[in-house]
Design a protein around this motif. Sequence first.
Motif, short mmCIF file in Angstrom:
data_model
loop_
_atom_site.label_atom_id
_atom_site.label_comp_id
_atom_site.label_asym_id
_atom_site.label_seq_id
_atom_site.Cartn_x
_atom_site.Cartn_y
_atom_site.Cartn_z
N LYS A 9 -14.15 -7.74 7.35
CA LYS A 9 -13.17 -6.82 6.78
C LYS A 9 -11.99 -7.65 6.31
CE LYS A 9 -9.84 -3.22 8.08
NZ LYS A 9 -9.32 -2.38 9.19
N THR A 10 -11.57 -7.45 5.06
CA THR A 10 -10.44 -8.18 4.50
C THR A 10 -9.38 -7.21 4.01
OG1 THR A 10 -11.85 -10.03 3.80
CG2 THR A 10 -9.69 -9.82 2.74
N VAL A 11 -8.18 -7.29 4.56
CA VAL A 11 -7.07 -6.48 4.10
C VAL A 11 -6.53 -7.10 2.81
CG1 VAL A 11 -4.77 -5.61 4.61
CG2 VAL A 11 -6.50 -5.70 6.41
N VAL A 12 -6.52 -6.33 1.74
CA VAL A 12 -6.08 -6.81 0.43
C VAL A 12 -4.60 -6.53 0.22
CG1 VAL A 12 -6.45 -6.59 -2.05
CG2 VAL A 12 -8.41 -6.51 -0.50
N HIS A 13 -4.13 -5.36 0.69
CA HIS A 13 -2.72 -4.99 0.59
C HIS A 13 -2.26 -4.32 1.88
CE1 HIS A 13 -2.60 -5.80 -3.73
NE2 HIS A 13 -3.71 -5.10 -3.85
N SER A 14 -1.11 -4.73 2.37
CA SER A 14 -0.43 -4.07 3.49
C SER A 14 0.85 -3.46 2.97
CB SER A 14 -0.13 -5.07 4.62
OG SER A 14 -1.32 -5.58 5.17
N GLY A 15 0.96 -2.13 3.06
CA GLY A 15 2.11 -1.45 2.47
C GLY A 15 1.96 -1.31 0.98
N GLY A 16 2.96 -0.70 0.33
CA GLY A 16 2.97 -0.56 -1.11
C GLY A 16 2.09 0.55 -1.66
N PHE A 20 -16.44 -11.29 -5.13
CA PHE A 20 -16.25 -9.85 -5.21
C PHE A 20 -14.88 -9.59 -5.83
CE2 PHE A 20 -19.08 -10.38 -1.53
CZ PHE A 20 -20.14 -9.56 -1.92
N VAL A 21 -14.83 -8.69 -6.81
CA VAL A 21 -13.57 -8.36 -7.47
C VAL A 21 -13.26 -6.90 -7.22
CG1 VAL A 21 -12.31 -8.29 -9.64
CG2 VAL A 21 -13.98 -10.10 -9.23
N THR A 22 -12.02 -6.62 -6.82
CA THR A 22 -11.60 -5.26 -6.56
C THR A 22 -10.25 -4.99 -7.21
OG1 THR A 22 -11.22 -3.61 -4.80
CG2 THR A 22 -10.47 -5.86 -4.37
N THR A 23 -9.96 -3.72 -7.50
CA THR A 23 -8.71 -3.33 -8.16
C THR A 23 -8.02 -2.24 -7.36
OG1 THR A 23 -9.94 -1.78 -9.56
CG2 THR A 23 -9.47 -3.94 -10.47
N HIS A 24 -6.68 -2.29 -7.32
CA HIS A 24 -5.91 -1.29 -6.59
C HIS A 24 -4.61 -0.98 -7.31
CE1 HIS A 24 -8.37 -2.96 -3.22
NE2 HIS A 24 -8.36 -1.70 -2.83
N LEU A 25 -4.15 0.25 -7.14
CA LEU A 25 -2.79 0.62 -7.48
C LEU A 25 -1.95 0.38 -6.23
CD1 LEU A 25 -0.47 1.98 -9.05
CD2 LEU A 25 -1.43 4.19 -8.36
N ASN A 26 -0.96 -0.50 -6.36
CA ASN A 26 -0.10 -0.85 -5.23
C ASN A 26 1.25 -1.28 -5.76
OD1 ASN A 26 1.01 -2.88 -3.04
ND2 ASN A 26 -0.55 -1.63 -2.00
N GLY A 27 2.33 -0.72 -5.20
CA GLY A 27 3.66 -1.08 -5.66
C GLY A 27 3.89 -0.75 -7.12
N GLU A 28 3.30 0.35 -7.61
CA GLU A 28 3.43 0.81 -9.00
C GLU A 28 2.89 -0.19 -10.01
OE1 GLU A 28 7.51 1.94 -9.56
OE2 GLU A 28 7.28 3.77 -8.40
#
Length: 447
Positions: A136-143, A168-176
């Motif tokens: 398990k890899t945390v990509v973003h904490s908060g935001g 592996f490539v992943t995308t997220h909405l984080n911090g606008e």
Amino acid sequence: MIKSFLCSVLVLAGLLTLGCGKRTPVVEVSVDQSGVTIEDIADAETADLVWAQWRGGVGGRVVTETSSTDSTSDAVSIPTSWSAESNVRWQADVPGRGHSSPIVVGDLVVLGSATQEPPEQFVMAYDLNDGSERWKTVVHSGGLPSGRAVHAKATNANSTLASDGTRFVTTHLNGEHIWVTALGLDGEQLWQKDIGAFASRFGYAPSPILYKSLVIVTADNGGGGYLVAMDIRSGEIAWRRSRGNNDSYSSPALVTLDGTDQVVITGGNRMASYDPATGDLIWETECISDATCGTAIATGDHVFASGGYPDKETLCLDANGKKVWSNRTKLYEPSLVTDGTNLFGITDDGIAYCWDVVDGTQHWKKRLGGKFSSSPLIIDDNVYVSDLSGNDYVFKADADKYELVSKNQLGDDCYASPAFTGDALIYRVGIGKGPQRSEKLFCIAAE
């Protein structure tokens, strides 16, 4: 004074994309400016790819050896009926919540998820053979975006990952902003890039796709949409194209039309085609609606798509973007699927359709009932699709009539689309309701 009044009216109407939201100019980048070299992915890197991106990278259709008449061949038997107790090879708990569909690379099943407490977006990997957690890899904490910026049905981990067999490539909405992150096969973070601002109306949904050594990501939003290609090895931006100021949620699709590779995407009242190597616009055709969710699919010389909001249309375009046929049916969240002869679709409110790919003739329609977000897939001669009550439908991919093969139950809901492993299906489902809801993976295989 007048402008302020108009903005207030538009906000009340929910039309934030028409001029009152925050705009961020999109700085376009060309391949000549970036200097990024595009290369074919080596066979050694792609050898273990089974179902390595959204809809398998094949538009949700696979052909196995089940129809072979050679009794000595290694035929694959994919179940058409199951329950939580039968034809289940394994099941595994998934922490948090997400609509990220599972992908399969080598002996790993990988997906994204997110939790509110603690506020994290992360990637999970499971062993394909027994479902045990590998990492398990945390990509973003908060935001995480505020609740007002995400639709009630959506999550903070909607995007399905893409893999070239090494990353592996992943995308997220984080911090606008939209962030793209690459992980190694062991879950170690290789790089992470902020590709641009994102003015969220209902959250972020698109999944990345791969073209040679590029990963292509879209971010249509009312603040300034864009389509970006990045070097999967380094995260460096190869090219970026502006997409206008429309809130839309479709993933791009890599298709080959009349022998030409194209990236096609709907949204903003059009379907647009881009050169995947340069980002140059090939053609665009006015169609469908302002907002779309489904992903386009293609045969050898035609591309199909459906949507949207507020307008509705299902259509076929040729390799040059010329409209071949269309009708007024809308599939908003689920994507279409085709066997090359027939086009199948299930609307959000549970009506299944079969059309002829050549001229759009409707062969049949059938009300299944329920609500649908998941996209169907075709395995050999059967269509598989799940509804939001946890029912899994299997019906014949046949133009003559609708023929139900089985109706199965896994959990209490299903938003994600299944992955095909070669001899099994992987489903991500919800168990329970409300605050007590949890998620599981089920590996469906012949006992």
